[in-house]
Each structure stands twice: as structure tokens, then as C-alpha cells.
Scaffold this motif. Structure first.
Motif, PDB file in Angstrom:
ATOM      1  N   GLY A 139       9.831  -0.387   1.559  1.00  0.00           N
ATOM      2  CA  GLY A 139      10.012  -1.649   2.261  1.00  0.00           C
ATOM      3  C   GLY A 139       9.788  -1.464   3.750  1.00  0.00           C
ATOM      4  O   GLY A 139       9.688  -0.336   4.256  1.00  0.00           O
ATOM      5  N   PHE A 140       9.712  -2.578   4.461  1.00  0.00           N
ATOM      6  CA  PHE A 140       9.458  -2.553   5.897  1.00  0.00           C
ATOM      7  C   PHE A 140      10.230  -3.692   6.544  1.00  0.00           C
ATOM      8  O   PHE A 140      10.249  -4.809   6.030  1.00  0.00           O
ATOM      9  CB  PHE A 140       7.960  -2.709   6.165  1.00  0.00           C
ATOM     10  CG  PHE A 140       7.588  -2.671   7.625  1.00  0.00           C
ATOM     11  CD1 PHE A 140       7.199  -1.481   8.222  1.00  0.00           C
ATOM     12  CD2 PHE A 140       7.612  -3.816   8.402  1.00  0.00           C
ATOM     13  CE1 PHE A 140       6.853  -1.429   9.560  1.00  0.00           C
ATOM     14  CE2 PHE A 140       7.271  -3.779   9.741  1.00  0.00           C
ATOM     15  CZ  PHE A 140       6.890  -2.595  10.331  1.00  0.00           C
ATOM     16  N   ASN A 200      -4.296  -6.690   0.763  1.00  0.00           N
ATOM     17  CA  ASN A 200      -3.009  -6.186   1.232  1.00  0.00           C
ATOM     18  C   ASN A 200      -2.420  -7.051   2.334  1.00  0.00           C
ATOM     19  O   ASN A 200      -1.211  -7.316   2.355  1.00  0.00           O
ATOM     20  CB  ASN A 200      -3.150  -4.748   1.717  1.00  0.00           C
ATOM     21  CG  ASN A 200      -3.146  -3.743   0.586  1.00  0.00           C
ATOM     22  OD1 ASN A 200      -2.104  -3.270   0.157  1.00  0.00           O
ATOM     23  ND2 ASN A 200      -4.329  -3.433   0.061  1.00  0.00           N
ATOM     24  N   LEU A 201      -3.244  -7.519   3.245  1.00  0.00           N
ATOM     25  CA  LEU A 201      -2.743  -8.375   4.318  1.00  0.00           C
ATOM     26  C   LEU A 201      -2.245  -9.711   3.781  1.00  0.00           C
ATOM     27  O   LEU A 201      -1.207 -10.218   4.206  1.00  0.00           O
ATOM     28  CB  LEU A 201      -3.831  -8.590   5.369  1.00  0.00           C
ATOM     29  CG  LEU A 201      -4.245  -7.342   6.163  1.00  0.00           C
ATOM     30  CD1 LEU A 201      -5.366  -7.668   7.129  1.00  0.00           C
ATOM     31  CD2 LEU A 201      -3.054  -6.764   6.913  1.00  0.00           C
ATOM     32  N   VAL A 202      -2.974 -10.279   2.833  1.00  0.00           N
ATOM     33  CA  VAL A 202      -2.543 -11.536   2.221  1.00  0.00           C
ATOM     34  C   VAL A 202      -1.239 -11.345   1.447  1.00  0.00           C
ATOM     35  O   VAL A 202      -0.330 -12.176   1.510  1.00  0.00           O
ATOM     36  CB  VAL A 202      -3.647 -12.097   1.298  1.00  0.00           C
ATOM     37  CG1 VAL A 202      -3.123 -13.259   0.458  1.00  0.00           C
ATOM     38  CG2 VAL A 202      -4.843 -12.558   2.133  1.00  0.00           C
ATOM     39  N   GLU A 203      -1.126 -10.216   0.732  1.00  0.00           N
ATOM     40  CA  GLU A 203       0.105  -9.943  -0.005  1.00  0.00           C
ATOM     41  C   GLU A 203       1.296  -9.772   0.935  1.00  0.00           C
ATOM     42  O   GLU A 203       2.434 -10.078   0.567  1.00  0.00           O
ATOM     43  CB  GLU A 203      -0.064  -8.683  -0.865  1.00  0.00           C
ATOM     44  CG  GLU A 203       1.071  -8.478  -1.856  1.00  0.00           C
ATOM     45  CD  GLU A 203       0.789  -7.366  -2.845  1.00  0.00           C
ATOM     46  OE1 GLU A 203       1.762  -6.869  -3.450  1.00  0.00           O
ATOM     47  OE2 GLU A 203      -0.394  -7.004  -3.025  1.00  0.00           O
ATOM     48  N   TRP A 231       0.803  -1.221   0.000  1.00  0.00           N
ATOM     49  CA  TRP A 231       0.000   0.000   0.000  1.00  0.00           C
ATOM     50  C   TRP A 231       0.840   1.278   0.000  1.00  0.00           C
ATOM     51  O   TRP A 231       0.294   2.374  -0.009  1.00  0.00           O
ATOM     52  CB  TRP A 231      -0.935   0.020   1.211  1.00  0.00           C
ATOM     53  CG  TRP A 231      -0.224  -0.077   2.523  1.00  0.00           C
ATOM     54  CD1 TRP A 231       0.365   0.941   3.217  1.00  0.00           C
ATOM     55  CD2 TRP A 231      -0.025  -1.253   3.295  1.00  0.00           C
ATOM     56  NE1 TRP A 231       0.919   0.482   4.371  1.00  0.00           N
ATOM     57  CE2 TRP A 231       0.698  -0.871   4.453  1.00  0.00           C
ATOM     58  CE3 TRP A 231      -0.388  -2.593   3.139  1.00  0.00           C
ATOM     59  CZ2 TRP A 231       1.060  -1.778   5.445  1.00  0.00           C
ATOM     60  CZ3 TRP A 231      -0.016  -3.500   4.123  1.00  0.00           C
ATOM     61  CH2 TRP A 231       0.690  -3.090   5.255  1.00  0.00           C
ATOM     62  N   ALA A 232       2.170   1.153   0.038  1.00  0.00           N
ATOM     63  CA  ALA A 232       3.040   2.332   0.065  1.00  0.00           C
ATOM     64  C   ALA A 232       4.042   2.232  -1.089  1.00  0.00           C
ATOM     65  O   ALA A 232       4.837   1.306  -1.154  1.00  0.00           O
ATOM     66  CB  ALA A 232       3.775   2.435   1.403  1.00  0.00           C
ATOM     67  N   GLN A 258       4.814  -9.960  11.700  1.00  0.00           N
ATOM     68  CA  GLN A 258       3.806  -9.204  10.953  1.00  0.00           C
ATOM     69  C   GLN A 258       3.333  -8.007  11.754  1.00  0.00           C
ATOM     70  O   GLN A 258       2.163  -7.658  11.771  1.00  0.00           O
ATOM     71  CB  GLN A 258       2.602 -10.124  10.653  1.00  0.00           C
ATOM     72  CG  GLN A 258       2.960 -11.402   9.940  1.00  0.00           C
ATOM     73  CD  GLN A 258       3.464 -11.183   8.546  1.00  0.00           C
ATOM     74  OE1 GLN A 258       3.209 -10.136   7.966  1.00  0.00           O
ATOM     75  NE2 GLN A 258       4.161 -12.144   7.990  1.00  0.00           N
ATOM     76  N   LYS A 259       4.250  -7.328  12.430  1.00  0.00           N
ATOM     77  CA  LYS A 259       3.897  -6.265  13.348  1.00  0.00           C
ATOM     78  C   LYS A 259       3.191  -5.097  12.683  1.00  0.00           C
ATOM     79  O   LYS A 259       2.585  -4.256  13.352  1.00  0.00           O
ATOM     80  CB  LYS A 259       5.166  -5.771  14.053  1.00  0.00           C
ATOM     81  CG  LYS A 259       4.932  -4.845  15.233  1.00  0.00           C
ATOM     82  CD  LYS A 259       4.242  -5.549  16.376  1.00  0.00           C
ATOM     83  CE  LYS A 259       3.990  -4.615  17.533  1.00  0.00           C
ATOM     84  NZ  LYS A 259       3.361  -5.256  18.671  1.00  0.00           N
ATOM     85  N   THR A 260       3.221  -5.038  11.381  1.00  0.00           N
ATOM     86  CA  THR A 260       2.592  -3.900  10.704  1.00  0.00           C
ATOM     87  C   THR A 260       1.090  -3.825  10.920  1.00  0.00           C
ATOM     88  O   THR A 260       0.493  -2.788  10.701  1.00  0.00           O
ATOM     89  CB  THR A 260       2.861  -3.963   9.182  1.00  0.00           C
ATOM     90  OG1 THR A 260       2.608  -5.277   8.721  1.00  0.00           O
ATOM     91  CG2 THR A 260       4.269  -3.542   8.881  1.00  0.00           C
ATOM     92  N   ILE A 261       0.457  -4.906  11.321  1.00  0.00           N
ATOM     93  CA  ILE A 261      -0.969  -4.811  11.577  1.00  0.00           C
ATOM     94  C   ILE A 261      -1.234  -4.097  12.891  1.00  0.00           C
ATOM     95  O   ILE A 261      -2.359  -3.741  13.148  1.00  0.00           O
ATOM     96  CB  ILE A 261      -1.652  -6.197  11.576  1.00  0.00           C
ATOM     97  CG1 ILE A 261      -1.154  -7.053  12.744  1.00  0.00           C
ATOM     98  CG2 ILE A 261      -1.476  -6.893  10.262  1.00  0.00           C
ATOM     99  CD1 ILE A 261      -1.908  -8.334  12.936  1.00  0.00           C
TER     100      ILE A 261
END
Length: 258
Positions: A121-122, A220-223, A116-117, A255-258
């Protein structure tokens, strides 16, 4: 002979992580990424981050990254509650005296490209003191230690998340200077409206109203590689629940981005 960097000097990566780090430079160049968000979690579980340009990030893969102790001195409203300029930094910890920088070490096998950005990267980081000692308030560090203790007892910890949250339409972000607040004093809340009608639980007829919004989130979460299991609406207006398949805590922590 090249002097070992902070990560190698303190033996902070596994062999798998060392191999993963070697591939990151090629991926970043191939995908033409502009920014890499390097993120860590404070003692409240709040994710903090700094965005690095690629060359700076490549350096961090050897020497790690200096970060402020400040994020561990705040409460959840970002008010300073510990005075770092007294012996022990108000925490009875000599290494916290004087608000010296901490060291954030990127964890190569947590790297993701944010769908989504654009060109971003993250990666998650683990926090250490300058001498290589683990920062004891690190959420990820506490998790690692807890898993070691469970393993020593012959136990395994399995996690399945049920995340409930609210979705609303933004009408006014309330970003006038008079409304935005200051450190430790939250600003005025945004003005919002509902995205669906009525209080109903698991109502199929609500799906046409909110399907496109939830589809974008699910895609987006699945990706990102998150093991999303189900998506449903709950009882409140705009209240939803996402469930995550059972997996190891380490996988969820990646998966801390959630």
C-alpha cells in the motif's frame, strides 16, 4: 480512559479523514498487504518514504510516525547543507535546533494499493513538529496554506499537468561499488539504449514499437485513480508526454507517486 494519540490531540484530521482511517485496517487485512509505504515530500518536492508493517502502520494512524529531520537538511543531491547543531539549525528556526525528529501524519484519504508492487500500500503524510506545529518546508503544507489564501480572495486554483519524460532500455545499471557515488556526489549514470527509432513528433508509425510499454504505464496510472487524459510521443528519441485532466491541486497532490 485511553490517552488521545498525537493526531487526535492536535486535531490534525478532518471528519472525512477520520472515517477513511477506520476503513483502512479492514482493507489492509482483506488484501493481505505486507508493507505500507508512508511517504512525504521534502522542500525540493522529492518524495521520501518509510515502509511499515501493518501493525506498525495501525499505530501510526493514532500516534503518527517519527521521521528524521535529515531529509530537510539536504540539497537535491543528498548533501547536508544546513548544520542542525547550531541555534536555529542554520534556518533561524528554534524547533530545528539539534535535528530533533519530525512527526509524519498519514493522510487517510490518500491511501492507495500499488498495482505494480505486490502486497504493498501507499499513503502520503503531512509533516509536523513535536508540538503539533506544521513544518513550514512541507510541500503539501505550503499548498494547503496557498489554497486557503486563494479561497479568502474568492479565487479557485485549477491544475492540469503536462508531464514530459524519457523512456529508455536499461543496458547496464552501473552498480559496481566504484560507480555508485556517495552522499552529495552522484554515481555514474546507467548505460541505456533507445526504445524507438528516429526523432519524430506524434508519429503514428512509432506506436507498434512502444505501445505495450505505454499501455502498462497507462493501466497502472488509471488503476491508481489518476485522471490520465492523453498519451503521446514527443520529438526526442524516447520522449513522451502524459497529460492529466483538469482538477483541484489537492487531488493532484494525492497522486504524488507519479
Amino acid at each position: 480512559m485511553k490517552k488521545p494519540g498525537f493526531i487526535e490531540r492536535h486535531h490534525l484530521w478532518t471528519e472525512i479523514q477520520k472515517e477513511a482511517s477506520k476503513k483502512l485496517e479492514a482493507v489492509i487485512k482483506e488484501r493481505d498487504l505486507l508493507l505500507i509505504r508512508t511517504a512525504w515530500s521534502d522542500q525540493h518536492g522529492i518524495v521520501r518514504s518509510k515502509s511499515l508493517l501493518p501493525q506498525t502502520f495501525f499505530s501510526a494512524l493514532e500516534n503518527a510516525m517519527q521521521i528524521s529531520t535529515g531529509t530537510f537538511l539536504f540539497d537535491t543531491g543528498d548533501a547536508i547543507v544546513f548544520n542542525p547543531f547550531v541555534p536555529g539549525g542554520s534556518l533561524d528556526m528554534p524547533l530545528m535546533t539539534g535535528a530533533l525528529n519530525l512527526v509524519a501524519v498519514p493522510v487517510p484519504d490518500t491511501f492507495k494499493i500499488l498495482p505494480w508492487a505486490k502486497r504493498t500500500g501507499f499513503i502520503l503524510c503531512n509533516e509536523y513538529f513535536q508540538n503539533g506545529q506544521v513544518m513550514p518546508f512541507s510541500s503539501r503544507g505550503i499548498l494547503r496554506q496557498s489554497l486557503v489564501e486563494l479561497h479568502q480572495r474568492g479565487l479557485e486554483y485549477i491544475v492540469g499537468l503536462e508531464v514530459e519524460w524519457y523512456l529508455a532500455k536499461l543496458e547496464d545499471p552501473m552498480l559496481a561499488i566504484a560507480n555508485v557515488g556517495t552522499s552529495g556526489k552522484p554515481g555514474e549514470p546507467a548505460k541505456v539504449s533507445a526504445v524507438e527509432n528516429s526523432f519524430q513528433y506524434l508519429l503514428e508509425s512509432h506506436n507498434p514499437e512502444i505501445h505495450d510499454l505505454l499501455r502498462v504505464l497507462a493501466e497502472n496510472l488509471v488503476e491508481m485513480g489518476l485522471p490520465l487524459r492523453s498519451v503521446q510521443n514527443e520529438g526526442g528519441v524516447g520522449q513522451f508526454e502524459f497529460t492529466i485532466a483538469l482538477c483541484s491541486p489537492s487531488a493532484i497532490a494525492h497522486q504524488k507517486t507519479i
